[in-house]
Write an enzyme that holds these catalytic residues in place. Sequence first.
Site, PDB file in Angstrom:
ATOM      1  N   LYS A   1       0.114  -1.506   0.566  1.00 51.48           N
ATOM      2  CA  LYS A   1       0.071  -0.172   0.081  1.00 51.48           C
ATOM      3  C   LYS A   1       1.255   1.451  -0.303  1.00 51.48           C
ATOM      4  O   LYS A   1       2.213   1.787   0.597  1.00 51.48           O
ATOM      5  CB  LYS A   1      -0.257  -0.003   1.046  1.00 51.48           C
ATOM      6  CG  LYS A   1      -1.910  -1.368   1.122  1.00 51.48           C
ATOM      7  CD  LYS A   1      -3.579  -0.942   0.285  1.00 51.48           C
ATOM      8  CE  LYS A   1      -3.855  -1.801  -0.164  1.00 51.48           C
ATOM      9  NZ  LYS A   1      -5.074  -2.184  -0.151  1.00 51.48           N
TER      10      LYS A   1
ATOM     11  N   GLU B   1     -11.874  -2.456  -8.767  1.00 48.13           N
ATOM     12  CA  GLU B   1     -12.528  -3.039  -7.740  1.00 48.13           C
ATOM     13  C   GLU B   1     -13.993  -2.238  -6.467  1.00 48.13           C
ATOM     14  O   GLU B   1     -14.716  -2.877  -6.579  1.00 48.13           O
ATOM     15  CB  GLU B   1     -11.185  -2.867  -6.259  1.00 48.13           C
ATOM     16  CG  GLU B   1     -11.161  -2.039  -5.811  1.00 48.13           C
ATOM     17  CD  GLU B   1     -10.323  -1.953  -4.791  1.00 48.13           C
ATOM     18  OE1 GLU B   1      -8.982  -2.070  -4.782  1.00 48.13           O
ATOM     19  OE2 GLU B   1     -10.226  -1.724  -3.251  1.00 48.13           O
TER      20      GLU B   1
ATOM     21  N   GLU C   1      -5.987 -12.918  -5.443  1.00 52.72           N
ATOM     22  CA  GLU C   1      -5.598 -11.879  -4.472  1.00 52.72           C
ATOM     23  C   GLU C   1      -5.532 -12.608  -3.261  1.00 52.72           C
ATOM     24  O   GLU C   1      -6.921 -13.167  -2.775  1.00 52.72           O
ATOM     25  CB  GLU C   1      -6.266 -10.271  -4.779  1.00 52.72           C
ATOM     26  CG  GLU C   1      -5.772  -9.548  -3.425  1.00 52.72           C
ATOM     27  CD  GLU C   1      -6.479  -8.442  -3.164  1.00 52.72           C
ATOM     28  OE1 GLU C   1      -6.708  -8.410  -4.169  1.00 52.72           O
ATOM     29  OE2 GLU C   1      -5.454  -7.581  -2.783  1.00 52.72           O
TER      30      GLU C   1
HETATM   31 MG   LIG Z   1      -7.218  -2.555  -3.998  1.00 51.33          MG
END
Ligand SMILES: [Mg+2]
Length: 397
Positions: free
Chosen positions: A175, A256, A343
């Site tokens: 991230k 997403e 994922e």
């Molecule tokens: Mg994402």
Amino acid sequence: MKITKIETFVLKVALGKERFYSSQCAFPERNSLLVRVHTDDGICGWGEGGQYGPAEPVAACIEHVLARHLLGEDPRDPVMLWERMYCGTRDFGQKGTYIEAISAVDIALWDIAGKAAGMPVSRMLGGAFRDKVAAYATGCYYRGEDYLDFRKQLPKLADEAASYARDGFKMLKVKVGLLDVREDIERIKTIREAIGEDTRLFIDCNHSYNAATAVDFARRVEQYDIGFLEEPVVPEDHDGYRRVRSRTSIPIAGGECEYTRYGFRDFVGKGCVDIAQPDVCVCGGLSEFSKILALCLAHNTLVVPHVWGSGVALAAALAATAVIPNTPHTANPVALQNAPAIEFDRNINPLRDELLTEPIRQKGGFVEIPNKPGLGVELDESVLKKYLHRHEEVHLS
Ligand SMILES: [Mg+2]
């Protein structure tokens, strides 16, 4: 076969000191909205819907609006029932909570249809291209009380990143977006050094940049061999996506926060991404995923589903991932180059690790596609009870 009852379950687990942060928000708890659809011949199906916001509004949509379109109907008609649910809510739905609610129900209907036919959902969807799929670890969020102090974070970040490589993962997504770009680049540099050159590295911005900042960031991190850059700009900014994509050598991923064939028609059709990431618990379930997949294939865009949720969400995503052709075809497919991957969220989540009687695990960086009828999973009722926050049911009258 008839649908006789629909149950909704809001599950919550408070994280206490284990809370973590993305560029958008804190995660003080993990939650899931599960739905269990019952039939008159005893088969039940599980689904999950809504991954990013509170679960209660999704449950309310199912209880108060969608249930009336489903009770008394044959659950083995998920595609027909999808259209009925969507058309019945189009005037006030289209994106967001209602589509998440349809997603949950739709997944449960496919679970029932598969169990009734004695076939795994991947076969019901047309057939699995693979019996296992490469998994990428998702981790390296912002953690601890000093999560904004990047200098204190770097050693911990290095340890965390290295732990995923030790666990067998060959791919890691991390991230950025919460800190000054220069500080986040230090994080990427630290992570790359910790995992070495052999582990592939992906970066998720969670749409925290405008296009100019995203281009600046992307160009600065190109030197760290980044496999894709996810959600560089907000999902509504198609022009921004195209601008970033045309100005960096890093492939762009996203989707997403996109919904239905209509959302992906514009998102993929306008050339926003190299890799489309529909989440089956968000985009409209497995029925709509099939249509989104066809649309992406027509644009030669690789589909790699986004996954965030309980073991039910993971099982549904695995069924979806099984039916994605290599894009394009090659005799030696490589994950995230021309083949999909799954994922594999590594943040703390008991709903993912404890809820299934046989939790889905990775081995050597791969996850097996469930091959039992339906989604191929069973839930531990005691765990369901342990984390239950709210339960409602609607019956056929
Ligand atoms: Mg994402």
